[in-house]
Design a protein around this motif. Structure first.
Motif, PDB file in Angstrom:
ATOM      1  N   THR A  16       0.856  -1.186   0.000  1.00  0.00           N
ATOM      2  CA  THR A  16       0.000   0.000   0.000  1.00  0.00           C
ATOM      3  C   THR A  16       0.889   1.230   0.000  1.00  0.00           C
ATOM      4  O   THR A  16       1.910   1.272   0.698  1.00  0.00           O
ATOM      5  CB  THR A  16      -0.967  -0.001   1.197  1.00  0.00           C
ATOM      6  N   ARG A 308     -11.125  -2.274   3.835  1.00  0.00           N
ATOM      7  CA  ARG A 308     -10.987  -3.734   3.740  1.00  0.00           C
ATOM      8  C   ARG A 308     -11.947  -4.299   2.700  1.00  0.00           C
ATOM      9  O   ARG A 308     -11.555  -5.119   1.854  1.00  0.00           O
ATOM     10  CB  ARG A 308     -11.282  -4.363   5.105  1.00  0.00           C
ATOM     11  N   VAL A 311     -10.898  -3.577  -0.832  1.00  0.00           N
ATOM     12  CA  VAL A 311      -9.775  -4.430  -1.244  1.00  0.00           C
ATOM     13  C   VAL A 311     -10.276  -5.841  -1.562  1.00  0.00           C
ATOM     14  O   VAL A 311      -9.882  -6.437  -2.580  1.00  0.00           O
ATOM     15  CB  VAL A 311      -8.696  -4.481  -0.150  1.00  0.00           C
ATOM     16  N   THR A 325      -2.772  -1.315  -2.917  1.00  0.00           N
ATOM     17  CA  THR A 325      -3.747  -0.250  -2.663  1.00  0.00           C
ATOM     18  C   THR A 325      -3.052   1.104  -2.604  1.00  0.00           C
ATOM     19  O   THR A 325      -1.853   1.214  -2.306  1.00  0.00           O
ATOM     20  CB  THR A 325      -4.516  -0.485  -1.352  1.00  0.00           C
ATOM     21  N   ARG A 352      -6.491   3.595   5.170  1.00  0.00           N
ATOM     22  CA  ARG A 352      -5.979   2.783   4.052  1.00  0.00           C
ATOM     23  C   ARG A 352      -5.010   1.715   4.541  1.00  0.00           C
ATOM     24  O   ARG A 352      -5.075   0.547   4.130  1.00  0.00           O
ATOM     25  CB  ARG A 352      -5.294   3.689   3.017  1.00  0.00           C
ATOM     26  N   THR A 356      -6.055  -2.183   4.529  1.00  0.00           N
ATOM     27  CA  THR A 356      -5.286  -3.087   3.673  1.00  0.00           C
ATOM     28  C   THR A 356      -4.723  -4.246   4.487  1.00  0.00           C
ATOM     29  O   THR A 356      -4.716  -5.400   4.031  1.00  0.00           O
ATOM     30  CB  THR A 356      -4.150  -2.319   2.973  1.00  0.00           C
TER      31      THR A 356
END
Length: 365
Positions: A16, A308, A311, A325, A352, A356
């Motif tokens: 990420t 989440r 993703v 991500t 984020r 992730t």
């Protein structure tokens, strides 16, 4: 070990990364205005820049960001940094209209030859003084800089000569970043989607892709795996310039750029599943796709659970070993953009990273 936490940092299998800009702290924003008015010195402004870079990196690392940037704290904008100090420019360049009615205007080249006045390695050097995590360096794509050449030409300096010089300078910008220790280099290509608004035939987009490949083909396959391309519909003062352009018209051609990574805005896309389907159909060999899971324009801070789920949805379309991500866009690509607070940006970054990590746990990677 996906999602493992240790010494304040979250470790995850799914990579990420931030895209680039973080809103500048209030003292820096004020200092930039004071400097423009001639009320503080270059040295005083440089101290404010340095403090902002140091704080940005410290906050990103405290959140567990596996890769950091300088937040573009000292760039005038993501697109204009190479031009700072040039004297062969006029103010009447291309105008970029945004959906809310405001515009940004690029300068135009008034005489040749074209040379960068500032290279990204300068920003990288400042960042690496403070970073313990790997540093990604964002650079502007050749296609954006190509818009500087005026439509009516320049006497004694042809467009072909300009493009040759441009390609040389963009190559030097990328090489300087790698030589300076960049973990990876990100080409900002926000003009890709905009080009389809300017020329729905796709001819302008084709020329942009070809020009960027002139640069990238000067690098080895191994180097190109460390070069990524970022696409979004623009983001400035909480508005976009090309969100109304069909993403399906852009993505297949975007993946013709000879890069190893693609950072694709999706969180703010009206139909992200459609975008994911197009990506899956045209997924370039060996490239990793970083899907946008944070919308910098939306003032609401996403939860880790929302991230989440975004993703996990992406993983239903794309191979997990090719997935990462990112944020959709930078939070303040232009230095004077204060539409998003610094606190909100870091809260979104936290979501984020944590989201992730949670997705990595569920995916078992």
């Amino acid at each position: 070990m996906a999602g493992r936490v240790g010494k304040g940092r979250i470790f995850m299998s799914l990579p990420t990364e931030p895209i680039g800009s973080i809103p500048r702290p209030a003292p820096l924003v004020a200092g930039m205005k004071e400097h423009a008015a001639g009320r503080i010195s270059d040295d005083a402004l440089a101290e404010l820049y340095d403090a902002a870079v140091r704080d940005t990196i410290a906050q990103l690392e405290s959140l567990g960001s596996p890769v950091v940037t300088d937040g573009e704290q000292s760039k005038p904008s993501f697109v204009s940094y190479p031009l700072a100090g040039l004297t062969n420019l006029s103010p009447d360049g291309a105008v970029i209209p945004f959906a809310d009615g405001h515009t940004r205007q690029l300068p135009a080249l008034s005489a040749g030859p074209f040379r960068y006045a500032t290279f990204s390695a300068q920003y990288l050097q400042a960042a690496r003084k403070y970073a313990t995590a790997p540093v990604k360096q964002a650079v502007i794509a050749a296609s954006a800089m190509s818009l500087l050449y005026p439509a009516d030409g320049i006497s004694g300096y042809s467009r072909e000569q300009f493009l040759d010089d441009l390609v040389d300078n963009v190559e030097a910008d990328i090489r300087g970043a790698f030589d300076g220790g960049a973990h990876s280099v990100q080409l900002d290509f926000t003009e890709g989607r905009l080009s389809l608004k300017l020329d729905p035939s796709g001819g302008l987009l084709d020329s942009f892709v070809a020009l960027n490949n002139r640069v990238l083909d000067r690098f080895t396959p191994e180097q190109r795996q460390r070069i990524g391309v970022h696409t979004c519909p623009g983001g400035d003062q909480d508005s976009t310039h090309s969100l109304d352009v069909d993403y399906a018209e852009l993505l297949p051609k975007l993946f013709g750029i000879h890069a190893g990574q693609f950072y694709v805005q999706l969180a703010s896309e009206p139909d992200p599943d459609r975008g994911l389907q197009v990506i899956a159909e045209h997924l370039p060999a060996e490239a990793r796709i970083f899907v946008g899971v944070i919308d910098p324009i939306d003032p609401a801070v996403e939860t880790a659970e929302q991230v989440r789920d975004r993703v996990l949805n992406a993983a239903r379309h794309l191979p997990v070993d090719r997935l990462g991500t990112c944020d959709d866009c930078g939070f303040a690509p232009f230095g004077d953009d204060v539409s998003t607070s610094r606190e909100t940006a870091f809260a979104k970054v936290r979501a984020r990273i944590e989201g992730t990590a949670a997705a990595s746990e569920e995916l078992g990677v």
